[in-house]
Each structure stands twice: as structure tokens, then as C-alpha cells.
Design a protein around this motif. Structure first.
Motif, PDB file in Angstrom:
ATOM      1  N   ASP A 198      -2.116  -1.519   6.846  1.00 16.96           N
ATOM      2  CA  ASP A 198      -2.441  -2.889   6.448  1.00 16.96           C
ATOM      3  C   ASP A 198      -3.079  -3.560   7.669  1.00 16.96           C
ATOM      4  OD1 ASP A 198      -2.690  -5.469   5.734  1.00 16.96           O
ATOM      5  OD2 ASP A 198      -0.659  -5.714   4.942  1.00 16.96           O
ATOM      6  N   VAL A 223       1.677  -2.415   9.293  1.00 22.16           N
ATOM      7  CA  VAL A 223       0.847  -3.590   9.606  1.00 22.16           C
ATOM      8  C   VAL A 223       0.408  -3.503  11.072  1.00 22.16           C
ATOM      9  CG1 VAL A 223       0.906  -6.110   9.900  1.00 22.16           C
ATOM     10  CG2 VAL A 223       1.958  -5.085   7.901  1.00 22.16           C
ATOM     11  N   VAL A 225      -9.662 -13.371   3.872  1.00 19.68           N
ATOM     12  CA  VAL A 225      -9.282 -14.743   3.509  1.00 19.68           C
ATOM     13  C   VAL A 225      -9.750 -15.693   4.624  1.00 19.68           C
ATOM     14  CG1 VAL A 225      -6.939 -14.655   4.513  1.00 19.68           C
ATOM     15  CG2 VAL A 225      -7.391 -16.108   2.524  1.00 19.68           C
ATOM     16  N   TRP A 285      -5.866 -12.162  16.394  1.00 16.55           N
ATOM     17  CA  TRP A 285      -5.871 -13.078  15.265  1.00 16.55           C
ATOM     18  C   TRP A 285      -4.892 -14.238  15.507  1.00 16.55           C
ATOM     19  CZ3 TRP A 285      -2.231 -13.457  10.920  1.00 16.55           C
ATOM     20  CH2 TRP A 285      -2.693 -14.355   9.941  1.00 16.55           C
ATOM     21  N   TRP A 303       2.678 -10.405   6.512  1.00 21.02           N
ATOM     22  CA  TRP A 303       2.563 -11.310   5.372  1.00 21.02           C
ATOM     23  C   TRP A 303       3.307 -10.686   4.204  1.00 21.02           C
ATOM     24  CZ3 TRP A 303       1.913 -16.157   4.797  1.00 21.02           C
ATOM     25  CH2 TRP A 303       1.549 -16.713   3.567  1.00 21.02           C
ATOM     26  N   ALA A 323      -5.120  -6.098   7.563  1.00 19.47           N
ATOM     27  CA  ALA A 323      -5.632  -7.398   7.107  1.00 19.47           C
ATOM     28  C   ALA A 323      -5.983  -8.310   8.277  1.00 19.47           C
ATOM     29  CB  ALA A 323      -4.588  -8.083   6.224  1.00 19.47           C
ATOM     30  N   GLU A 324      -5.165  -8.232   9.339  1.00 17.93           N
ATOM     31  CA  GLU A 324      -5.316  -9.181  10.456  1.00 17.93           C
ATOM     32  C   GLU A 324      -6.099  -8.575  11.608  1.00 17.93           C
ATOM     33  OE1 GLU A 324      -1.191  -9.995  11.316  1.00 17.93           O
ATOM     34  OE2 GLU A 324      -0.860 -10.934   9.361  1.00 17.93           O
ATOM     35  N   GLY A 358     -10.889 -12.634  -0.116  1.00 18.55           N
ATOM     36  CA  GLY A 358     -11.632 -11.375  -0.155  1.00 18.55           C
ATOM     37  C   GLY A 358     -10.898 -10.269   0.593  1.00 18.55           C
ATOM     38  N   THR A 391      -4.365  -8.558  -0.778  1.00 18.29           N
ATOM     39  CA  THR A 391      -3.150  -8.213  -1.525  1.00 18.29           C
ATOM     40  C   THR A 391      -3.508  -7.193  -2.598  1.00 18.29           C
ATOM     41  OG1 THR A 391      -2.292 -10.432  -1.128  1.00 18.29           O
ATOM     42  CG2 THR A 391      -1.295  -9.184  -2.941  1.00 18.29           C
ATOM     43  N   LYS A 424      -9.224 -15.156   8.574  1.00 21.99           N
ATOM     44  CA  LYS A 424      -9.194 -13.833   9.198  1.00 21.99           C
ATOM     45  C   LYS A 424     -10.384 -13.631  10.145  1.00 21.99           C
ATOM     46  CE  LYS A 424      -5.353 -12.195   7.476  1.00 21.99           C
ATOM     47  NZ  LYS A 424      -4.737 -13.377   6.862  1.00 21.99           N
ATOM     48  N   ASN A 456      -9.128  -9.760  -2.622  1.00 22.40           N
ATOM     49  CA  ASN A 456      -8.267 -10.173  -1.510  1.00 22.40           C
ATOM     50  C   ASN A 456      -7.521  -8.969  -0.931  1.00 22.40           C
ATOM     51  OD1 ASN A 456      -5.616  -9.974  -2.943  1.00 22.40           O
ATOM     52  ND2 ASN A 456      -6.485 -11.637  -4.170  1.00 22.40           N
ATOM     53  N   SER A 458       2.751 -10.171   1.177  1.00 19.66           N
ATOM     54  CA  SER A 458       2.098  -9.266   0.227  1.00 19.66           C
ATOM     55  C   SER A 458       1.657  -7.964   0.865  1.00 19.66           C
ATOM     56  CB  SER A 458       0.930  -9.953  -0.464  1.00 19.66           C
ATOM     57  OG  SER A 458      -0.046 -10.314   0.464  1.00 19.66           O
ATOM     58  N   SER A 459       2.140  -7.696   2.078  1.00 16.48           N
ATOM     59  CA  SER A 459       1.988  -6.343   2.593  1.00 16.48           C
ATOM     60  C   SER A 459       2.984  -5.431   1.874  1.00 16.48           C
ATOM     61  CB  SER A 459       2.255  -6.332   4.106  1.00 16.48           C
ATOM     62  OG  SER A 459       1.949  -5.081   4.628  1.00 16.48           O
TER      63      SER A 459
HETATM   64  C1  LIG Z   1      -0.693  -8.421   7.119  1.00 16.51           C
HETATM   65  C2  LIG Z   1      -1.287  -9.022   5.886  1.00 16.51           C
HETATM   66  N1  LIG Z   1      -1.254  -8.311   4.748  1.00 16.51           N
HETATM   67  C3  LIG Z   1      -1.799  -8.768   3.602  1.00 16.51           C
HETATM   68  C4  LIG Z   1      -2.403  -9.999   3.564  1.00 16.51           C
HETATM   69  C5  LIG Z   1      -2.920 -10.489   2.258  1.00 16.51           C
HETATM   70  O1  LIG Z   1      -4.274 -10.749   2.283  1.00 16.51           O
HETATM   71  P1  LIG Z   1      -4.885 -11.831   1.263  1.00 16.51           P
HETATM   72  O2  LIG Z   1      -4.441 -13.185   1.720  1.00 16.51           O
HETATM   73  O3  LIG Z   1      -6.355 -11.631   1.387  1.00 16.51           O
HETATM   74  O4  LIG Z   1      -4.373 -11.503  -0.081  1.00 16.51           O
HETATM   75  C6  LIG Z   1      -2.474 -10.779   4.738  1.00 16.51           C
HETATM   76  C7  LIG Z   1      -3.156 -12.083   4.811  1.00 16.51           C
HETATM   77  O5  LIG Z   1      -3.112 -13.023   4.194  1.00 16.51           O
HETATM   78  C8  LIG Z   1      -1.891 -10.283   5.915  1.00 16.51           C
HETATM   79  O6  LIG Z   1      -1.919 -11.012   7.038  1.00 16.51           O
END
Ligand SMILES: Cc1ncc(COP(=O)(O)O)c(C=O)c1O
Length: 411
Positions: free
Chosen positions: A168, A142, A194, A298, A97, A170-171, A204, A72, A197, A70, A99-100
Motif C-alpha cells: 500500500d 503500508v 487523493v 508525505w 489509513w 498510497a502515501e 484517484g 481504497t 497525496k 481511489n 482503508s488499507s
Molecule cells: C496508506 C493509505 N492507504 C489507502 C488510502 C486510501 O486512498 P484513497 O483516499 O484514495 O481512497 C490512503 C489515503 O487516503 C492511505 O494513506
């Protein structure tokens, strides 16, 4: 004026239009079935996760790839590889998010949130500068909601201070900054796949880096820190952050369509912007792509001028939802989450804040860190995730509902 559904009027839509919708094709199903039939379900035995990794590398056009379970874990792996540990600080973005920023806590480092600009919610480079201390070990930026942040000033600052940047992204898989894909600028780019996305493998993620050594360390810790060729021999505190073969199989199919998906997302965002702007709704601010890059949309985030409305954003949000639109909104910036005020994340201790390795200020007040991010999140609404399965009539229903509700609540 038409009465809102929340007050007993007729709903704009009968069936609810979800904020996100997963786009899965036949090839995804075929690939996953092939994994199941092979009975090789883990990355170390199979080929799919690695094959997906090669396709990611081809798509991004550069870098070493570390596949993970994932986005995170990928942020955590990046900080491990960069040597972040007790006593350090990591500057993070408050919007995106939780977990950033929290992987810095996994490393017993202290997250410090930098504020954002009021229009896009991008991390503000001057605030980052003001928060750098001798303890700052990394800066995590981010690309919020699928739009590319302005990287050059951050990269220059990182270079000047000798601090690595982690993107980061992720998005924002496929978003570009000055013609190059985001994720390729920092010491690491981190992505999530995830379910909701840009492309998905259920859960993932993956990391990209130009530095072969950093990639090797991140990959090592993603797989228990087990030393190859030495049997059950572990030379560090590793994790099991590996991507599974079923995730890889989904990814192999998904990434083939990524440009088509991005094209549709951008078209959806353009259409929605055009339709909403033609209505000239007072107090509604529509998102534009920043001049420096390509967004992958997104989320389509609008900002409300709250003084133009008779009720709170929460009431407006509920009223649009009652129309059958899966609109949502950020609740609070990450620095305002309760565990930052209790500072209790490891048992009954206040580690890492009162860790003896940490010589930063005592009693850091997270509530004061990012006033602009709070104003931004108070004003923001996510009207849609711009997903590729949306039709123009779907988008029209968003427009009708937003028009109806914002007019109803207009001062
Ligand atoms: C900006 C950001 N960082 C980190 C994550 C964490 O990713 P994941 O949900 O795959 O752990 C996400 C999404 O969920 C996110 O949008």
C-alpha cells in the motif's frame, strides 16, 4: 518564556499554515478544460485516464497499470485479483489509513493487524510471521507517511510461506527501496492520488503489477466485470471503480512535475530537521530517512517523549495549532476503531468473524493486537505535509511555534 497563544499570548502566525496544500498549475486547468470541451468524460470513451496510466508506467519503469477512482478501490481490486474471500485472513498495517485494511472486509475476509516498529511505524516482520495462519491469504504493507518500509524481510517471508504481498504505497509515490520505486516489489503496488497525496487528481488511484493476468482481473472488476465484446454480459460481481477523464487530465499534468515535487518535499524535510535539531529540544525526536531508501515525505512525523512534558500530547497539539500551525496527529491505530470491537459491519450480523467459512479463533480481540502502534500513535505529531508550495519562512514559523510550545510544556 513566551506565553502560548492558547493562554492569551501572541500567535506565531496570523494566517493558518495548513498541514496540506494542493499544488495545481496552468496545465492542469488547460487539460481539464479540454476534457470538458471534448464531452468524453469517462475512461471507456476518452484518452486521458489511459494516457495518465502510460505516464505512470513510464515513471515507475515497469509493470502493468490499472487506473482507478481511489486508493481504497485499488486495495480492494488487489485482494479480488488475489482471490481473497470468506474464511481467509489478510495481515494489514495498523498505521496509514483505515482503508488499507478494510478492503479485506469487503471480501468477507478477516483483517489481522500486525504491530509496528517504534521508530518509523513500519510493519514488524516478526509480528507478521507470528500472525500467519493457514488462513492467511495476503499481507498488506503500508509505506507510512511517504517513507519506504523495509521490504526484503517481508518479501522473503511471503516467498517462504507462499503468501502474496500487497504494497500500500498510497502515501509514497516515487519513494524508493534499495534504488527501485516502491510498489514494484509486491504482487501489487497500490497508490492514491487523493487531493493531498504526492501527486493529485482530486480523488484517484492506480495499481501496478508485473503479472499481466492479475492486472487483467483487477481491471475487469474495476469496470463492472463486464466481458468485452459481449454486450451487457457480466461474468462476476464487478464494481465501478474507474478513473474519470477529468482525473486523468489532472494526472497527466501532475506527473510531469513529480520529480520536482519530490525534490522540494525532501528539501523541506531536510530544512525542518536541521532547524529543529539545532534547537536541541528535550523530548522531541525527529524523523530520519531510513538507510535503505528515498522518502517522499508525505508527512513530517515527530515523536514526543511524553514523560518530558507537563501536559498530554493533545494539549500540546492544540497549543501548536493555536499558534497558527496546521499540525495534526494520528488518533488511534486502525485496529482500535470502534467497529472492530462491535464487529458489526454487515447489518446485524457479525460476519465475517462468525461466518461459517471462517475457522479462526472466536472473539478476536483487536484491542490487544498492536501495542507498539498505540504507543507510536500516542507519541506522534505531524508537523507538516512538506508540500512543494511551502517556503522557508513557512517552515521557520513551524520551528518557532514548536520551540515555544515544547519549552512551555517542558517538565
Ligand atoms: C496508506 C493509505 N492507504 C489507502 C488510502 C486510501 O486512498 P484513497 O483516499 O484514495 O481512497 C490512503 C489515503 O487516503 C492511505 O494513506
Amino acid at each position: 518564556m513566551e506565553k502560548p497563544a492558547i493562554n492569551g499570548g501572541k500567535r506565531t502566525r496570523e494566517n493558518v499554515l495548513p498541514l496540506f496544500d494542493v499544488d495545481i498549475g496552468d496545465e492542469e486547468a488547460k487539460n481539464v478544460l479540454a476534457v470538458l470541451k471534448s464531452r468524453d468524460l469517462v475512461q471507456t470513451h476518452g484518452t486521458w485516464a489511459n494516457q495518465f496510466g502510460k505516464l505512470v508506467k513510464d515513471y515507475l519503469g515497469s509493470g502493468n497499470i490499472v487506473m482507478a477512482n481511489n486508493g481504497t478501490s485499488t486495495m480492494h481490486l488487489a485482494l479480488i485479483a488475489l482471490g481473497v474471500g470468506p474464511g481467509d485472513e489478510v495481515i494489514c498495517s495498523p498505521l496509514g489509513w483505515i482503508s488499507s485494511g478494510t478492503p479485506s472486509l469487503y471480501q468477507n475476509a478477516v483483517p489481522i493487524y500486525a504491530d509496528v516498529d517504534p521508530v518509523y511505524g513500519f510493519i514488524d516482520v516478526e509480528d507478521v510471521r507470528s500472525k500467519i495462519t493457514p488462513r492467511t491469504k495476503a499481507i498488506c504493507v503500508v509505506h507510512p507517511w511517504g517513507l519506504p518500509a523495509d521490504l526484503d524481510p517481508l518479501l522473503e517471508l511471503g516467498e517462504e510461506k507462499g503468501i502474496p504481498i500487497v504494497e500500500d504505497a498510497a502515501e509514497a509515490f516515487g519513494a524508493t527501496y534499495k534504488g527501485k520505486k516502491v510498489g514494484l516489489f509486491g504482487s501489487f503496488g497500490s497508490f492514491s492520488t487523493v487531493w493531498n497525496k504526492i501527486i493529485t487528481t482530486g480523488e484517484g488511484g492506480f495499481l501496478v503489477t508485473d503479472d499481466e493476468n492479475l492486472a487483467q482481473v483487477a481491471g475487469h472488476y474495476a469496470s463492472f466485470a463486464k466481458v468485452p465484446g459481449k454486450g451487457d454480459y457480466f461474468d462476476g460481481l464487478g464494481y465501478n471503480y474507474r478513473m474519470t477523464e477529468m482525473m486523468g487530465a489532472l494526472g497527466v499534468a501532475q506527473i510531469k512535475r513529480v520529480e520536482e515535487v519530490i525534490k522540494k518535499r525532501r528539501a523541506n524535510a531536510d530544512y525542518l530537521r536541521k532547524q529543529l535539531s539545532s534547537l536541541n529540544i528535550q523530548g522531541l525526536n525527529l524523523p530520519e530517512e531510513p538507510e535503505w531508501g528515498r522518502g517522499v515525505w508525505w508527512k513530517f512525523t515527530v515523536l514526543l517523549d511524553l514523560d518530558k512534558f507537563t501536559d498530554s500530547k493533545d494539549e500540546i497539539l492544540k497549543a501548536i495549532q493555536a499558534e497558527g500551525i496546521g499540525v495534526a496527529a494520528p488518533v488511534n491505530p486502525d485496529n482500535l476503531q470502534p467497529f472492530y470491537s462491535t464487529k458489526q459491519v454487515y447489518g446485524n450480523t457479525s460476519c465475517p468473524w462468525d461466518c461459517h467459512y471462517y475457522n479462526g479463533p472466536k472473539n478476536i480481540d483487536y484491542s490487544l493486537m498492536c501495542p507498539e502502534a498505540k504507543i507510536y500513535s500516542d507519541r506522534a505529531l505531524w508537523l507538516t505535509g512538506c508540500g512543494p508550495r511551502l517556503t522557508n519562512p513557512d517552515l521557520d514559523s513551524i520551528v518557532v511555534a514548536v520551540d515555544k510550545i515544547l519549552n512551555w510544556y517542558k517538565k
